[in-house]
Enzyme design. Structure first.
Site, PDB file in Angstrom:
ATOM      1  N   LYS A   6       0.800  -1.218   0.000  1.00 12.66           N
ATOM      2  CA  LYS A   6       0.000   0.000   0.000  1.00 12.66           C
ATOM      3  C   LYS A   6       0.843   1.284   0.000  1.00 12.66           C
ATOM      4  CE  LYS A   6      -2.208   0.585   3.841  1.00 12.66           C
ATOM      5  NZ  LYS A   6      -1.868   1.811   4.582  1.00 12.66           N
ATOM      6  N   ARG A  58     -10.100   4.140   8.558  1.00  7.13           N
ATOM      7  CA  ARG A  58      -9.923   2.744   8.962  1.00  7.13           C
ATOM      8  C   ARG A  58     -11.248   2.081   9.298  1.00  7.13           C
ATOM      9  NH1 ARG A  58      -4.652   1.194   9.990  1.00  7.13           N
ATOM     10  NH2 ARG A  58      -3.225   2.945  10.212  1.00  7.13           N
ATOM     11  N   ARG A 100       9.835 -11.671   6.017  1.00  8.46           N
ATOM     12  CA  ARG A 100      10.422 -10.349   5.863  1.00  8.46           C
ATOM     13  C   ARG A 100      11.500 -10.122   6.921  1.00  8.46           C
ATOM     14  NH1 ARG A 100       6.861  -4.982   4.810  1.00  8.46           N
ATOM     15  NH2 ARG A 100       6.528  -4.916   7.048  1.00  8.46           N
ATOM     16  N   ARG A 131      11.062  -9.022  12.681  1.00 11.50           N
ATOM     17  CA  ARG A 131      10.345  -8.315  13.736  1.00 11.50           C
ATOM     18  C   ARG A 131       9.416  -9.276  14.475  1.00 11.50           C
ATOM     19  NH1 ARG A 131       7.807  -3.046  11.070  1.00 11.50           N
ATOM     20  NH2 ARG A 131       6.141  -3.891  12.328  1.00 11.50           N
ATOM     21  N   ARG A 135      -3.444  -9.994  13.012  1.00  8.11           N
ATOM     22  CA  ARG A 135      -3.652  -8.637  12.493  1.00  8.11           C
ATOM     23  C   ARG A 135      -4.544  -8.637  11.260  1.00  8.11           C
ATOM     24  NH1 ARG A 135       1.778  -7.333  13.210  1.00  8.11           N
ATOM     25  NH2 ARG A 135       2.109  -7.418  10.969  1.00  8.11           N
TER      26      ARG A 135
END
Ligand SMILES: [Zn+2]
Length: 209
Positions: free
Chosen positions: A13, A88, A122, A154, A165
């Site tokens: 995004k 959101r 990632r 992370r 999420r």
């Protein structure tokens, strides 16, 4: 030309928003960046936002909307903007309608499997913050190409955290997507494709606005 871009983490995004802004000469307004910048300012609002960010609290809708309203009235947004990170939820979408006229909503639709694959693989450089993943792999495993720093994963990008999420994203976003579909502003893009292909699909839509 006022555009909203919506998509889950891993959909690219932010990258697409920057590319759209550059190609069409409009401003990229990321509410995350905007709030972080305000938090650094030595003002009452700045201190308040800084505290909320530190506590990990959500910034109340009315505060974000007020700050965004000021941001969108700045000169660089006169030609248009691509809004990233807002709205959101359906309540924010309604608040936004009072302060700006939106012409298109780009929804980057990514399968959960692809999002997990992209995020759970990632790695981030501990020195310069460069991100590596499936598409961009370091020349030497575990080392940053740019600065030689160590790459790490992370904590919030474990598969479990990513799935959790995504669940929240779908729950919050569904009413928003339905709202914009009903208003005939929604354009769904297949974000499982390459960055270039996704951008080409978006460009076709924006050119025809
Ligand atoms: Zn690095």
């Amino acid at each position: 030309m006022n555009i909203i871009i919506i998509g889950p983490q891993g959909s690219g995004k932010g990258t697409q928003a920057r590319m759209i802004a550059e190609r069409f000469g409009i401003s990229h307004v990321s509410t995350g960046d905007m709030l972080r910048e305000i938090a650094r300012q030595n003002t009452d609002t700045g201190a308040h936002i800084d505290l909320l960010i530190r506590k990990g609290s959500l910034i109340p809708d009315d505060i974000v909307t007020d700050l965004l309203s000021r941001r969108l009235s700045e000169d660089d947004c006169k030609k248009g903007f691509v809004l990233d990170g807002y709205p959101r939820n359906a309540n924010q979408a309604k608040l936004l309608e009072v302060i700006a006229k939106i012409e298109a909503v780009i929804y980057l639709k990514l399968s959960d499997e692809e999002a997990v694959k992209r995020l759970a693989t990632r790695f981030v450089c501990n020195k310069c913050g460069e991100i590596y993943g499936i598409v961009k792999q370091p020349a030497e495993e575990g080392k940053c190409d740019a600065c030689g720093g160590d790459l790490y994963q992370r904590n919030d990008e474990s598969e479990f955290a990513v799935r959790r999420r995504l669940e929240i994203f779908h729950k919050d976003t569904k009413p928003l997507i339905d709202h914009y579909r009903y208003k005939r502003l929604l354009h769904e893009i297949n974000a499982n494709q390459s960055i270039e292909q996704v951008f080409s699909d978006i460009s076709l839509i924006v050119e025809n606005l």
